[in-house]
Design a protein around this motif. Structure first.
Motif, PDB file in Angstrom:
ATOM      1  N   ALA A   8       0.813  -1.221   0.000  1.00  0.00           N
ATOM      2  CA  ALA A   8       0.000   0.000   0.000  1.00  0.00           C
ATOM      3  C   ALA A   8       0.848   1.273   0.000  1.00  0.00           C
ATOM      4  CB  ALA A   8      -0.937  -0.006   1.205  1.00  0.00           C
ATOM      5  N   PHE A   9       1.886   1.289  -0.815  1.00  0.00           N
ATOM      6  CA  PHE A   9       2.666   2.509  -1.032  1.00  0.00           C
ATOM      7  C   PHE A   9       3.138   2.513  -2.480  1.00  0.00           C
ATOM      8  CE2 PHE A   9       5.373  -0.675   1.083  1.00  0.00           C
ATOM      9  CZ  PHE A   9       6.354  -0.870   0.121  1.00  0.00           C
ATOM     10  N   GLU A  10       3.590   3.672  -2.918  1.00  0.00           N
ATOM     11  CA  GLU A  10       3.953   3.811  -4.329  1.00  0.00           C
ATOM     12  C   GLU A  10       5.312   3.183  -4.624  1.00  0.00           C
ATOM     13  OE1 GLU A  10       1.473   4.823  -6.133  1.00  0.00           O
ATOM     14  OE2 GLU A  10       0.527   5.181  -4.185  1.00  0.00           O
ATOM     15  N   THR A  11       5.416   2.606  -5.805  1.00  0.00           N
ATOM     16  CA  THR A  11       6.691   2.135  -6.330  1.00  0.00           C
ATOM     17  C   THR A  11       6.819   2.622  -7.772  1.00  0.00           C
ATOM     18  OG1 THR A  11       5.754   0.046  -7.114  1.00  0.00           O
ATOM     19  CG2 THR A  11       6.674   0.074  -4.882  1.00  0.00           C
ATOM     20  N   SER A  99      -0.887   2.320   4.522  1.00  0.00           N
ATOM     21  CA  SER A  99       0.288   2.705   3.748  1.00  0.00           C
ATOM     22  C   SER A  99       1.511   2.817   4.651  1.00  0.00           C
ATOM     23  CB  SER A  99       0.037   4.038   3.029  1.00  0.00           C
ATOM     24  OG  SER A  99       1.164   4.426   2.272  1.00  0.00           O
ATOM     25  N   TYR A 100       1.343   3.471   5.788  1.00  0.00           N
ATOM     26  CA  TYR A 100       2.463   3.646   6.725  1.00  0.00           C
ATOM     27  C   TYR A 100       2.973   2.295   7.220  1.00  0.00           C
ATOM     28  CZ  TYR A 100       5.080   5.374  10.800  1.00  0.00           C
ATOM     29  OH  TYR A 100       6.062   5.647  11.730  1.00  0.00           O
ATOM     30  N   ILE A 101       2.062   1.426   7.633  1.00  0.00           N
ATOM     31  CA  ILE A 101       2.471   0.139   8.186  1.00  0.00           C
ATOM     32  C   ILE A 101       3.139  -0.723   7.119  1.00  0.00           C
ATOM     33  CG2 ILE A 101       1.583  -2.047   9.075  1.00  0.00           C
ATOM     34  CD1 ILE A 101      -0.317  -0.433  10.831  1.00  0.00           C
ATOM     35  N   GLU A 173      -2.457  -1.390  19.523  1.00  0.00           N
ATOM     36  CA  GLU A 173      -3.072  -1.701  18.228  1.00  0.00           C
ATOM     37  C   GLU A 173      -2.085  -1.489  17.090  1.00  0.00           C
ATOM     38  OE1 GLU A 173      -6.736  -0.364  15.280  1.00  0.00           O
ATOM     39  OE2 GLU A 173      -6.808   0.200  17.401  1.00  0.00           O
ATOM     40  N   PHE A 174      -1.360  -0.374  17.139  1.00  0.00           N
ATOM     41  CA  PHE A 174      -0.360  -0.145  16.089  1.00  0.00           C
ATOM     42  C   PHE A 174       0.704  -1.234  16.125  1.00  0.00           C
ATOM     43  CE2 PHE A 174       3.834   1.310  14.846  1.00  0.00           C
ATOM     44  CZ  PHE A 174       3.598   1.727  13.535  1.00  0.00           C
ATOM     45  N   LYS A 176       0.625  -4.285  17.177  1.00  0.00           N
ATOM     46  CA  LYS A 176       0.142  -5.572  16.678  1.00  0.00           C
ATOM     47  C   LYS A 176       0.041  -5.559  15.158  1.00  0.00           C
ATOM     48  CE  LYS A 176      -3.543  -9.010  17.096  1.00  0.00           C
ATOM     49  NZ  LYS A 176      -3.522  -9.301  15.644  1.00  0.00           N
ATOM     50  N   ARG A 177      -0.542  -4.501  14.616  1.00  0.00           N
ATOM     51  CA  ARG A 177      -0.719  -4.449  13.160  1.00  0.00           C
ATOM     52  C   ARG A 177       0.624  -4.390  12.438  1.00  0.00           C
ATOM     53  NH1 ARG A 177      -5.512  -0.165  11.941  1.00  0.00           N
ATOM     54  NH2 ARG A 177      -4.818  -0.638   9.814  1.00  0.00           N
ATOM     55  N   TYR A 178       1.546  -3.637  13.004  1.00  0.00           N
ATOM     56  CA  TYR A 178       2.877  -3.518  12.401  1.00  0.00           C
ATOM     57  C   TYR A 178       3.615  -4.858  12.449  1.00  0.00           C
ATOM     58  CZ  TYR A 178       7.916  -2.449  12.570  1.00  0.00           C
ATOM     59  OH  TYR A 178       9.268  -2.461  12.387  1.00  0.00           O
ATOM     60  N   LEU A 179       3.654  -5.519  13.604  1.00  0.00           N
ATOM     61  CA  LEU A 179       4.355  -6.795  13.728  1.00  0.00           C
ATOM     62  C   LEU A 179       3.686  -7.880  12.891  1.00  0.00           C
ATOM     63  CD1 LEU A 179       5.206  -6.819  17.546  1.00  0.00           C
ATOM     64  CD2 LEU A 179       6.764  -6.386  15.640  1.00  0.00           C
ATOM     65  N   ASP A 180       2.364  -7.874  12.844  1.00  0.00           N
ATOM     66  CA  ASP A 180       1.664  -8.835  11.984  1.00  0.00           C
ATOM     67  C   ASP A 180       2.073  -8.648  10.530  1.00  0.00           C
ATOM     68  OD1 ASP A 180       0.349  -9.979  14.103  1.00  0.00           O
ATOM     69  OD2 ASP A 180      -1.575  -8.995  13.715  1.00  0.00           O
ATOM     70  N   ARG A 181       2.216  -7.388  10.128  1.00  0.00           N
ATOM     71  CA  ARG A 181       2.575  -7.120   8.731  1.00  0.00           C
ATOM     72  C   ARG A 181       4.018  -7.524   8.443  1.00  0.00           C
ATOM     73  NH1 ARG A 181       0.723  -7.851   4.213  1.00  0.00           N
ATOM     74  NH2 ARG A 181       0.498  -6.153   2.717  1.00  0.00           N
ATOM     75  N   VAL A 182       4.914  -7.263   9.385  1.00  0.00           N
ATOM     76  CA  VAL A 182       6.300  -7.710   9.216  1.00  0.00           C
ATOM     77  C   VAL A 182       6.333  -9.220   8.992  1.00  0.00           C
ATOM     78  CG1 VAL A 182       8.516  -8.025  10.397  1.00  0.00           C
ATOM     79  CG2 VAL A 182       7.341  -5.822  10.526  1.00  0.00           C
TER      80      VAL A 182
END
Length: 258
Positions: A8-11, A99-101, A173-174, A176-182
């Motif tokens: 969810a970010f630009e490339t 996008s940030y995560i 919450e942040f 958890k979402r960040y570590l899940d995404r990693v």
């Protein structure tokens, strides 16, 4: 960039090109897209005059007050003026969380460091837009500091170098979402059965040109052995990074990791 196309970010898309100047071989280069208001207009159909782009602390599109607002929001979120929960709520209001995560999880995974996040970053949004009105991230120059040391401690680095991240990671919450995404990136985006064949495919395509490139510009400095060592290093990095990140998560976030 190919590994991040579904995030969810630009490339930027790119194509390899062999360059000749007046008939003289001048090496292997890449034709690369450029982030701009036109780039975002083409991909998202938004009006160019409403687009805001900030790159390395400078306005590339938009107005000076847009940069001021971005900096003020980041500083306030990172400050002690707000509680951790208040910082999270303001962050959700101003920034595109997905996008940030995705962006920070990706940079964490490749062990990005050195000139990032203080430099080599870019964000964009569309003023007063219902879908794209929050800050979203843009990826570039990932070869400048990353994918080298699989034991690089990204959690320590980010909490020291990025004050807003350091504040947000304290919110459950942040975190958890960040570590899940990693972890999701490790299982899908950077899975060895996906990334190693891609490395080998690109290496094979570039190998003949790299011989010519070294002969043209780096005689006695770089050789085919250097190239093969770089490829071997990349192929080693991703499987080892997966295991090491799991160790880092248990060290830094023992209450969040099973």
């Amino acid at each position: 960039m190919q590994l991040a196309e579904d995030l969810a970010f630009e490339t930027m898309s790119f194509l390899p090109a062999v360059v000749f100047l007046d008939g003289e071989y001048w090496g292997l280069y890449y034709l690369t897209e450029k982030y701009s208001d036109n780039f975002l207009h083409q991909y998202y159909g938004v009006e160019e005059e409403d687009i805001v782009i900030i790159k390395n602390g400078q306005i590339n599109a938009g107005k000076a007050e847009d940069l001021d607002a971005f900096n003020q929001d980041r500083d306030l979120i990172a400050s002690d003026e707000l509680s951790v929960e208040e910082s999270w709520m303001l962050f959700c209001e101003k920034f595109d969380v997905e996008s940030y995560i995705d962006y920070y999880a990706f940079q964490t995974w490749i062990g990005r460091n050195n000139d990032w996040p203080g430099s080599n970053y870019a964000v964009w949004k569309v003023s007063a837009h219902p879908q794209y009105g929050k800050w979203r991230w843009m990826l570039f120059d990932v070869n400048s500091g990353g994918m080298r040391d699989y034991e690089f401690d990204s959690f320590s680095y980010l909490t020291e170098k990025d004050k807003m991240f350091a504040k947000l990671i304290r919110y459950p919450e942040f975190r958890k979402r960040y570590l899940d995404r990693v972890n999701e990136l490790g299982n899908v985006t950077f899975a060895p059965d996906r990334v190693i064949p891609l490395i080998e495919e690109i290496a094979e395509k570039n190998r003949p040109q790299m011989r010519l490139f070294y002969d043209r510009f780096y005689v006695g400095i770089y050789t085919e052995e250097n190239y093969e060592a770089e490829i071997a290093g990349l192929k080693e990095f991703f499987p080892r990074r997966y295991s090491y990140l799991a160790e880092l998560e248990r060290k830094w976030f023992p209450g969040d990791v099973k």
